[in-house]
Each structure stands twice: as structure tokens, then as C-alpha cells.
Enzyme design. Sequence first.
Site: not given
Length: 465
Positions: A243-244
Site C-alpha cells: 500500500s501507499k
Amino acid sequence: MTVRTRFAPSPTGFLHIGGARTALFSWAYARRHGGKFILRIEDTDVARSTPEAVQAILDGMQWLGLAHDEGPFYQMQRMDRYRQVIDEMLASCAAYHCYMSKEELDVLRAEQEARKEKPRYDGRWRPEPGKTLPMPPAGSPPVVRFRNPQEGVVAWDDQVKGRIEFANSELDDFIIARADGTPTYNFCVVVDDRDMEITHVIRGDDHVNNTPRQINLLQALGAPVPQYAHLSMILGDDGQKLSKRHGAVSVMQYDDDGYLPEAVLNYLARLGWSHGDEEVFDMDQFVKWFDLDHITASAAQFNTEKLNWLNAHYLKLASPQRLAAEATRRLARQGVDIAGGPDVASVAALYRDRAGNLNELADAIHPFFVPPQPTAEIRAQHFSEAALAGLGALHTRLSACAWQAAELGLAVKATAAESGLKMGQLAIPLRVALLGLPQSPSIDAVLEVLGRERVLERLARVLAA
């Protein structure tokens, strides 16, 4: 049969690293078999799709060098085709109109959940022999539902996960066109795959649950069913879903962070696929080796340290001219004008073995184009009376020295000896005077690349302060 693969991102965000791996594997499989690689933009989510995201996808594909043979095709430009197929399916009774309201559907789902049943449409508007359907409510536009088989199983031999089966009784009559006439995702994908004659669908395993519905649709349309290969997810360094928060997951962020595309491609190729113990290879070699049999069914784990190692390796192989262009682009973003400075390629050649990425390279090159301004603290630390005397003598000697690395190195050594200084006692202040740093590549190479005029000017500035 001509192999035809496709990459079909949705432009609701940037091209992320998982999508880039899917694109790479689809591209490589087509290249391996002399086939065609198609780029399709699935932009029917009008509320979330943006032109900026489309451009980001195109930019990411171009940066990686994954050239498509056909496309890009945009689903929003194929609406007439989708409506044509829906009309054909309604005419053949492969689909039907459903007037069930959202409120009715919500009540049905609540009742099913209360009975601990899987929420699903109950087929109340599905035409059956001997079944009397209610009168369509006035002023309520219907959705169109696919008449899914109610018996048997839908199965396929996944090229990564093996045999997968779904009971048709678990699949309800899903919507293929909304009340406003817009087609739904699964329907558009099937029509596109049929029309574009896709033979192999390589995509993430988040699409496994879509596959039985798409296969049933294809069979209802009398279309051939492609081979499917569902890639497992990519986990972050910590073993959690990527994920980010794990850092750069957008492809173009890797460009911003100073990675070379060949390093990213090489790393992605090994993320869930292997050819023996081979770790470093170019894309020509990858295409020759690539197959679906050696894609692992387990999740791949991202390893930033290994990517960094690969990037440093490819930096060493890159030409000075290419590195100069990349460094210049980054220096320009910092407001650094290279005009009037030394040859950027020559400077880049000094540092490519020392830098881990292009940003580090640009930072290393920066002092060659922006003269240092030593603070009082730095002057006190490095410019003793003895060091300044040595630098003054060196300035005189360099003024008449042949400007070649070997001669320059001898000049520094001779000046140090004559000044009663050890080599480091002169070379370190010299580096600080020229670049503002106590460490650098070989001082004779730095002198040669920086050039006589700039060297003498920077020494003079320190001596005059």
C-alpha cells in the site's frame, strides 16, 4: 493461434507497481510467442476515472518501455457496441429486464442475512416456462440481468493456481446494464475480450471471483474462452499487503525517486517468477525465458533492498551520456543551471559507481556547478594556516600545469611535499575548497573534470576570504 494478451487498467488512480507487473507479464508472454499485446483503458467508472489518471498510465507504460501493439482502446468509446450486444442478448433470452427496485433489493438482502444466507438476487424477474411475471411498474426503468446457468459448475485450469471451480448455484443473475443503460464491468470486459480476440488473460488474483461470471457470459455469446492466469498479490517489506504506506507504489514515483526503468523491470520480473537462480537479466533475455509455468502461486514479497541493489548495478552499466541527461533533468528541478559548467557526462562518470540512484547522482554532481560557500565553522575545521599556504602554492603550480589527470595528481603530491604536509592534509582542504566536501573521487580526476578556470577561481575565492 496467434497469442493475444491485454493489459486493461482502470484510470481511477496511478499505474501502481502491481499493475506494472501484470503489464510486464502480459507483454512478455505476447513477445515470447510472437503475438500481440493490447492496451485497453477500462474507463466506465465515470465518477472516478480522470484524464490525469489515463495520462499517468500511458506515461508509466512509456517509461517502462512496455510498448503495446494495438490500442489504447477506451471502453467509453465503445458504448454503442455494448448496447448492440445487450440488445442481441435480450432478443435471444440470454438476458432479461429486471424491475426490482433498490429498496426491494435491500429488503431481500436483509432477510437473507437474517437467515444467515448469502445475499443474492432471487430471480423474481427471470423468465421461466409457465412463470407469470408481474406487470412492470410505470416510470421505473429496468436493469438488464444476465441469465446465468442455475446448474452445474463453471471451471477453468488456471495457468498459475491450477483447477478452479464454482457452482453455478452460487452465482446469481448479475446486472450487465444499469437502469440508465450504462453497461457494467464484467459485461464490458467480456465483449472487449471477445471482440479483441484475447487468448490469454493475465491479471491479479483479485479477479478470480469475476472469472466464472465472465466465462458464463462468453459461453452465452458463443465466444471462445481465453486461458486465465491469476497472479498472486504483492506484499510489502513487512509482509503486509502493498500500500501507499510502504513507499513508492506508483510507477512514476520510481522515476521521481531516481530508479532506472530497466532496474524496476528486472526486479518486477523476479517478483513471483523465476528462471533458476538468475537475478540480473535484460528484457530480451526475460522474453526468451518467460513462461506461465514458473509463476509462483504464493504471494510475492517486495524487497526494497534488492531493488536498490539492482538499481546500483544498472547505474554502473549506463552510459555517461544517459546519466548526464537524467542528472541534468534533476538538477534543473533544483534550479541549477549547468551552462558554463564542466561536461556533465564526465562528472557523471566519476560518480556512477558511488551512487545508488539518479537522485544521489544528481546530488553528487551538484557542487560541480554551484561553487561552495564554506561557513566559518568549515573554514576553521579545514583551512588552517598551513593548509591555506599549501593551497596558495598549489594555485600557483596549477596555473602553469598541463591539465591532465596524471600531471594534476603529481602537482598535488609535489605541493604537499614542498609544503611539509601529508597528502591528506592538502587533498582534504582542496576538496572542501572545490566542492565543499571532504570526500570525493580521486582528486586528480576531480581537478581534470572541473577544469582549470573553475579550479583556479574556486581556490582564489577561498584564499581571498
